[in-house]
Design an enzyme around this catalytic site. Structure first.
Site, PDB file in Angstrom:
ATOM      1  CG  HIS A  26      -2.207  -0.725   1.051  1.00  0.00           C
ATOM      2  ND1 HIS A  26      -2.259  -2.084   0.910  1.00  0.00           N
ATOM      3  CD2 HIS A  26      -3.491  -0.286   0.991  1.00  0.00           C
ATOM      4  CE1 HIS A  26      -3.525  -2.454   0.781  1.00  0.00           C
ATOM      5  NE2 HIS A  26      -4.292  -1.382   0.821  1.00  0.00           N
ATOM      6  CE  LYS A  79      -7.287 -12.418  10.042  1.00  0.00           C
ATOM      7  NZ  LYS A  79      -6.251 -13.399  10.420  1.00  0.00           N
TER       8      LYS A  79
END
EC number: 4.2.1.32
Length: 195
Positions: free
Chosen positions: A36, A104
């Site tokens: 990222h 998750k």
């Protein structure tokens, strides 16, 4: 509702609601913390990415891969806790125009506005099913930043088939399954302790 998508477009994202079940076919990219940051840094410096994230699917995962001859094979690919990307995800979405995040545990509720504004959905992958999810990876098309970031943090371009089941946990309409569950828990808790 249950859906299977070969490409998850922004139009498709608008149809999805919290609680829907999704299976994916086609291309997905892995991206954890370091990926990222690398992608954001490149785009903010007007560098061209070696892959196209427009209307793509990002999977918060650090896979275990094995090199067989000249190809990579996915051994395990369980979801990473998405909250690790909370602080950078808004900027990442704005810069890349992704359609979906698979991960998750959900993300901070403040991102619901960004999901709504940019047409993004969060799909929860089942924890503990890394080997099963690896069976859905039909091919590793490419890997980016491997030498720089290492295997779990590199961006892996994967071709998947019947990848799921994934649950729409945060939709593009401002809804979060996590917020709904929290609300019910606190209501029950208040009932039990008499508040």
């Amino acid at each position: 509702m249950e859906y299977t998508f070969n490409k998850l477009t922004k139009k498709d994202v608008k149809k999805l609601k919290v609680g829907d079940i999704v299976y994916l076919n086609g291309k997905i990219y892995t991206a954890r913390d370091e990926a990222h940051l690398k992608i954001i840094e490149m785009l903010k410096s007007n560098e061209k990415l070696p892959f196209d994230l427009n209307e793509s699917i990002i999977y918060h995962a650090g896979p275990i891969m094995k090199k067989v001859n000249d190809s990579w094979v996915c051994v395990s690919i369980g979801p990473t806790t998405s909250a690790r990307m909370n602080d950078v995800e808004e900027e990442f979405i704005k810069l890349t125009n992704i359609s979906a995040i698979v991960g998750k545990g959900g993300m901070k509720k403040e991102l619901l506005k960004t999901f709504e504004d940019y047409g993004v959905v969060y799909l929860a992958a089942p924890g503990g099913c890394a080997a099963l999810l690896a069976n859905s990876v039909k091919r590793v098309d490419n890997v980016y930043f491997l030498d720089e970031l290492g295997m779990p943090e590199a961006v892996w371009e994967l071709e998947v088939n019947n990848f799921g089941p994934l649950i729409v946990a945060m939709d593009s309409h401002g809804n979060s399954i996590y917020e709904e569950v929290n609300k019910k828990v606190y209501e029950k808790l208040n009932e039990l302790i008499g508040l």
